[in-house]
Design a protein around this motif. Structure first.
Motif, mmCIF file in Angstrom:
data_model
loop_
_atom_site.group_PDB
_atom_site.id
_atom_site.type_symbol
_atom_site.label_atom_id
_atom_site.label_comp_id
_atom_site.label_asym_id
_atom_site.label_seq_id
_atom_site.Cartn_x
_atom_site.Cartn_y
_atom_site.Cartn_z
ATOM 1 N N VAL A 34 18.917 37.162 -22.809
ATOM 2 C CA VAL A 34 19.091 35.725 -22.559
ATOM 3 C C VAL A 34 19.418 35.047 -23.883
ATOM 4 C CG1 VAL A 34 18.007 33.618 -21.706
ATOM 5 C CG2 VAL A 34 17.461 35.822 -20.643
ATOM 6 N N LYS A 35 20.649 34.559 -23.999
ATOM 7 C CA LYS A 35 21.097 33.961 -25.255
ATOM 8 C C LYS A 35 21.373 32.462 -25.143
ATOM 9 C CE LYS A 35 23.336 38.309 -26.549
ATOM 10 N NZ LYS A 35 24.626 38.993 -26.840
ATOM 11 N N GLN A 36 21.487 31.947 -23.932
ATOM 12 C CA GLN A 36 21.849 30.545 -23.722
ATOM 13 C C GLN A 36 20.774 29.608 -24.260
ATOM 14 O OE1 GLN A 36 21.734 29.103 -19.647
ATOM 15 N NE2 GLN A 36 23.717 28.125 -19.886
ATOM 16 N N SER A 37 21.204 28.582 -24.973
ATOM 17 C CA SER A 37 20.259 27.597 -25.495
ATOM 18 C C SER A 37 19.802 26.671 -24.375
ATOM 19 C CB SER A 37 20.921 26.766 -26.604
ATOM 20 O OG SER A 37 21.939 25.933 -26.052
ATOM 21 N N TRP A 38 18.686 25.987 -24.623
ATOM 22 C CA TRP A 38 18.209 25.033 -23.621
ATOM 23 C C TRP A 38 19.213 23.910 -23.412
ATOM 24 C CZ3 TRP A 38 14.575 25.434 -20.097
ATOM 25 C CH2 TRP A 38 13.541 26.364 -20.272
ATOM 26 N N TRP A 39 19.902 23.480 -24.460
ATOM 27 C CA TRP A 39 20.879 22.404 -24.316
ATOM 28 C C TRP A 39 22.058 22.861 -23.460
ATOM 29 C CZ3 TRP A 39 21.766 17.611 -23.975
ATOM 30 C CH2 TRP A 39 23.065 17.106 -24.085
ATOM 31 N N ALA A 40 22.520 24.081 -23.696
ATOM 32 C CA ALA A 40 23.627 24.615 -22.890
ATOM 33 C C ALA A 40 23.200 24.762 -21.431
ATOM 34 C CB ALA A 40 24.087 25.950 -23.451
ATOM 35 N N TRP A 41 21.949 25.183 -21.230
ATOM 36 C CA TRP A 41 21.429 25.317 -19.866
ATOM 37 C C TRP A 41 21.404 23.966 -19.174
ATOM 38 C CZ3 TRP A 41 17.053 23.261 -17.454
ATOM 39 C CH2 TRP A 41 16.692 23.837 -16.245
ATOM 40 N N PHE A 42 20.895 22.953 -19.865
ATOM 41 C CA PHE A 42 20.826 21.614 -19.274
ATOM 42 C C PHE A 42 22.225 21.051 -19.019
ATOM 43 C CE2 PHE A 42 20.724 16.968 -19.778
ATOM 44 C CZ PHE A 42 19.845 16.640 -18.743
ATOM 45 N N SER A 43 23.136 21.261 -19.951
ATOM 46 C CA SER A 43 24.507 20.752 -19.793
ATOM 47 C C SER A 43 25.202 21.358 -18.578
ATOM 48 C CB SER A 43 25.317 21.046 -21.051
ATOM 49 O OG SER A 43 24.764 20.420 -22.179
ATOM 50 N N SER A 44 24.895 22.620 -18.312
ATOM 51 C CA SER A 44 25.533 23.282 -17.172
ATOM 52 C C SER A 44 25.151 22.630 -15.848
ATOM 53 C CB SER A 44 25.153 24.768 -17.144
ATOM 54 O OG SER A 44 23.778 24.947 -16.814
ATOM 55 N N LEU A 45 23.958 22.037 -15.800
ATOM 56 C CA LEU A 45 23.511 21.379 -14.573
ATOM 57 C C LEU A 45 24.381 20.188 -14.211
ATOM 58 C CD1 LEU A 45 19.642 21.278 -15.233
ATOM 59 C CD2 LEU A 45 20.887 22.952 -13.885
ATOM 60 N N LEU A 46 25.061 19.628 -15.212
ATOM 61 C CA LEU A 46 25.805 18.383 -15.005
ATOM 62 C C LEU A 46 27.248 18.604 -14.554
ATOM 63 C CD1 LEU A 46 24.538 16.417 -18.149
ATOM 64 C CD2 LEU A 46 23.527 16.522 -15.856
ATOM 65 N N ALA A 56 19.749 28.866 -2.814
ATOM 66 C CA ALA A 56 18.623 27.936 -2.791
ATOM 67 C C ALA A 56 17.543 28.204 -3.839
ATOM 68 C CB ALA A 56 18.016 27.896 -1.387
ATOM 69 N N PRO A 57 17.072 29.445 -4.014
ATOM 70 C CA PRO A 57 15.982 29.656 -4.986
ATOM 71 C C PRO A 57 16.353 29.364 -6.435
ATOM 72 C CG PRO A 57 16.083 31.474 -3.410
ATOM 73 C CD PRO A 57 17.335 30.670 -3.235
ATOM 74 N N CYS A 58 17.649 29.187 -6.709
ATOM 75 C CA CYS A 58 18.030 28.808 -8.078
ATOM 76 C C CYS A 58 17.323 27.521 -8.501
ATOM 77 C CB CYS A 58 19.548 28.596 -8.164
ATOM 78 S SG CYS A 58 20.496 30.107 -8.339
ATOM 79 N N GLN A 59 16.957 26.705 -7.509
ATOM 80 C CA GLN A 59 16.348 25.406 -7.798
ATOM 81 C C GLN A 59 15.112 25.528 -8.677
ATOM 82 O OE1 GLN A 59 14.934 22.616 -4.502
ATOM 83 N NE2 GLN A 59 17.019 21.929 -4.842
ATOM 84 N N TRP A 60 14.380 26.625 -8.555
ATOM 85 C CA TRP A 60 13.219 26.838 -9.428
ATOM 86 C C TRP A 60 13.312 28.131 -10.237
ATOM 87 C CZ3 TRP A 60 13.161 27.293 -4.127
ATOM 88 C CH2 TRP A 60 12.830 28.541 -3.597
ATOM 89 N N MET A 61 14.140 29.068 -9.783
ATOM 90 C CA MET A 61 14.179 30.363 -10.452
ATOM 91 C C MET A 61 14.948 30.339 -11.770
ATOM 92 S SD MET A 61 12.222 32.419 -8.931
ATOM 93 C CE MET A 61 12.613 33.703 -10.112
ATOM 94 N N THR A 62 15.988 29.519 -11.893
ATOM 95 C CA THR A 62 16.712 29.495 -13.168
ATOM 96 C C THR A 62 15.815 28.976 -14.288
ATOM 97 O OG1 THR A 62 17.630 27.310 -12.649
ATOM 98 C CG2 THR A 62 18.990 29.215 -12.114
ATOM 99 N N LEU A 63 14.989 27.999 -13.955
ATOM 100 C CA LEU A 63 14.064 27.468 -14.952
ATOM 101 C C LEU A 63 12.991 28.499 -15.295
ATOM 102 C CD1 LEU A 63 13.117 25.129 -16.697
ATOM 103 C CD2 LEU A 63 11.826 24.257 -14.727
ATOM 104 N N ALA A 64 12.474 29.190 -14.262
ATOM 105 C CA ALA A 64 11.455 30.215 -14.504
ATOM 106 C C ALA A 64 12.023 31.357 -15.345
ATOM 107 C CB ALA A 64 10.922 30.742 -13.173
ATOM 108 N N ALA A 65 13.249 31.782 -15.014
ATOM 109 C CA ALA A 65 13.887 32.862 -15.772
ATOM 110 C C ALA A 65 14.113 32.441 -17.215
ATOM 111 C CB ALA A 65 15.207 33.245 -15.114
ATOM 112 N N LYS A 66 14.531 31.198 -17.395
ATOM 113 C CA LYS A 66 14.772 30.693 -18.746
ATOM 114 C C LYS A 66 13.470 30.633 -19.544
ATOM 115 C CE LYS A 66 17.365 28.725 -21.894
ATOM 116 N NZ LYS A 66 18.275 29.577 -22.687
ATOM 117 N N ALA A 67 12.405 30.140 -18.896
ATOM 118 C CA ALA A 67 11.115 30.017 -19.583
ATOM 119 C C ALA A 67 10.560 31.380 -19.980
ATOM 120 C CB ALA A 67 10.123 29.285 -18.683
ATOM 121 N N LYS A 68 10.765 32.386 -19.132
ATOM 122 C CA LYS A 68 10.252 33.725 -19.392
ATOM 123 C C LYS A 68 11.261 34.615 -20.132
ATOM 124 C CE LYS A 68 6.095 34.228 -17.468
ATOM 125 N NZ LYS A 68 4.948 34.854 -18.150
ATOM 126 N N ARG A 69 12.459 34.059 -20.372
ATOM 127 C CA ARG A 69 13.535 34.794 -21.030
ATOM 128 C C ARG A 69 13.846 36.107 -20.304
ATOM 129 N NH1 ARG A 69 15.412 32.514 -25.157
ATOM 130 N NH2 ARG A 69 16.560 34.370 -25.845
#
Length: 410
Positions: free
Chosen positions: A374-386, A102-115
């Motif tokens: 953290v090496k994943q690009s924002w585009w790869a991160w967004f694509s994974s959501l789909l 459940a916490p992935c809903q906000w934590m993946t974005l927070a982790a990505k933003a903070k690298r």
């Protein structure tokens, strides 16, 4: 000397200490001093446990976004994201461990933003809706407690090299002071005693065990069933027990702090009626306590119990009650077979499901993440959501089109 890693563990769950909470507490007790944990959770019972252990804890309500709700509380989700950023900054967090989906809903974005490197540990399989809304595919690394839990994510395209199955482990159990269950519950010495442990919920299948006990007691042999646990199905189970006239044969003893002492207290067999099970940690406990195990071949149970080697597995379905009865009779009537399964089960439990082994694997994954960064690009991160949308399209849209086409052709 290794530098200290500030580890943020985020846990979502109801106010109790059960499977995922127990695993978290065990991990915290066994982590090396190289990791300094901070826990953020909505579980008030867990907060009390952690505070007593001296672990730094942040407590908050976690409100999730669901497509099944009529409205989304975007403000609450944004607040959780901002709180995550604040906790990461306050404690100079180097690594994040999400201890449930459940916490992935906000934590993946927070982790990505903070690298900040992040892993999510899955303690149960998630359906299509939850895999999408909880954004599980966006986690940098996944740890699943069984191959059964991992399968839906891998089938949907989550990179195999980023997912690790780490079976749960349990600490060494103290059997120096077992209690006498027959004396405690006034069970005759000649009776056969079956025991089971778990939350009193439909998924655990205690109603099936009670049905099986009624069949077993139709013979001259006397069988008793001890059920350790509490939950919402208690009243329904009591009604079933009364209807089957098993009031003196089924013992609902509630939650017990010394489960291992009960298991080692003179029971003959451990029996599970689970309708689904991600892993089956209690089966390991039963094996370590010296009990042969009868369990269904569902979920991750076959990764814990090997049929005819460390226990007996049966298939859920139309004949499940007959299968439970048959397996119990087989082991009761053959002490030699029961002893062989007990000895093998105990050794396998020690070798494969120790807390030390579990913690070593988790720390190894932690260190890998720290090295990778953290090496994943924002585009790869967004694509994974789909990714879950491809499953939806394949299983729903294409199936519907095929059904419509077949109807037209008919």
């Amino acid at each position: 000397m290794h530098p200290t890693t500030n580890l943020l563990i985020v846990h979502y769950g109801d106010d109790w200490i059960r499977g995922s909470e127990a695993c978290l507490l065990n991990l915290l007790d066994s982590l090396s001093t190289n990791f300094k944990p901070v826990v953020w959770t909505n579980n008030k019972v867990l907060v009390r446990e952690l505070t007593a252990k001296g672990v730094t804890v942040h407590s908050a309500s976690f409100e999730l976004i669901s497509l099944q709700q009529s409205a989304f509380n975007v403000k609450a989700s944004l607040a959780l994201y901002k709180t995550a950023l604040a906790i990461i900054s306050e404690h100079n967090i180097n690594l994040i461990h999400v201890n449930s989906g459940a916490p992935c809903q906000w934590m993946t974005l927070a982790a990505k933003a903070k690298r900040i490197p992040m892993l999510c540990q899955l303690h149960s399989p998630y359906n299509l809706h939850d895999r999408f809304t909880l954004t599980l595919h966006s986690a940098q690394r996944l740890v699943a407690v069984s191959h059964a839990v991992a399968k839906p994510m891998l089938d949907e395209g989550y990179p195999k090299q980023h997912l690790t199955v780490v079976h749960n482990g349990i600490p060494n159990i103290d059997l120096s002071q077992p209690l006498d269950v027959r004396d405690r519950l006034n069970i005759p010495s000649s009776a056969r005693v079956l025991v089971s442990v778990g939350s009193l919920i439909t998924r655990k299948g205690f109603d099936k065990l009670i049905q099986a006990l009624a069949r077993l007691n139709s013979s001259q042999d006397q069988h008793h069933l001890i059920i350790i646990g509490e939950g919402s199905e208690r009243l329904n189970l009591i009604n079933q027990i009364h209807t089957l006239n098993l009031n003196t044969r089924v013992h609902l003893v509630g939650e017990q702090s010394n489960v291992s002492a009960w298991l080692a207290g003179g029971c003959d067999l451990f029996v599970s009626g689970a309708r689904s099970e991600a892993f089956g940690l209690v089966l390991v406990e039963a094996s370590l306590a010296g009990l042969a195990v009868v369990a269904p071949n569902v979920g991750g149970i076959s990764e814990v119990i090997e049929h005819n080697s460390t226990g007996l597995l049966y298939e859920n379905g139309d004949n499940e009650i007959d299968s439970i009865v048959g397996a119990v009779k087989q082991l009761i009537q053959s002490p030699e077979t029961r002893e062989v399964l007990t000895n093998r089960g105990k050794q396998v439990a020690k070798d494969r499901f120790s807390l030390e082994g579990n913690t070593t694997q988790m720390e190894s994954i932690y260190n890998q993440l720290l090295e990778e960064g953290v090496k994943q690009s924002w585009w790869a991160w967004f694509s994974s959501l789909l990714r879950p949308l491809t499953t939806f399209f394949r299983t729903r849209c294409l199936a519907e089109c095929k059904s419509v086409r077949s109807a037209h052709e008919a």
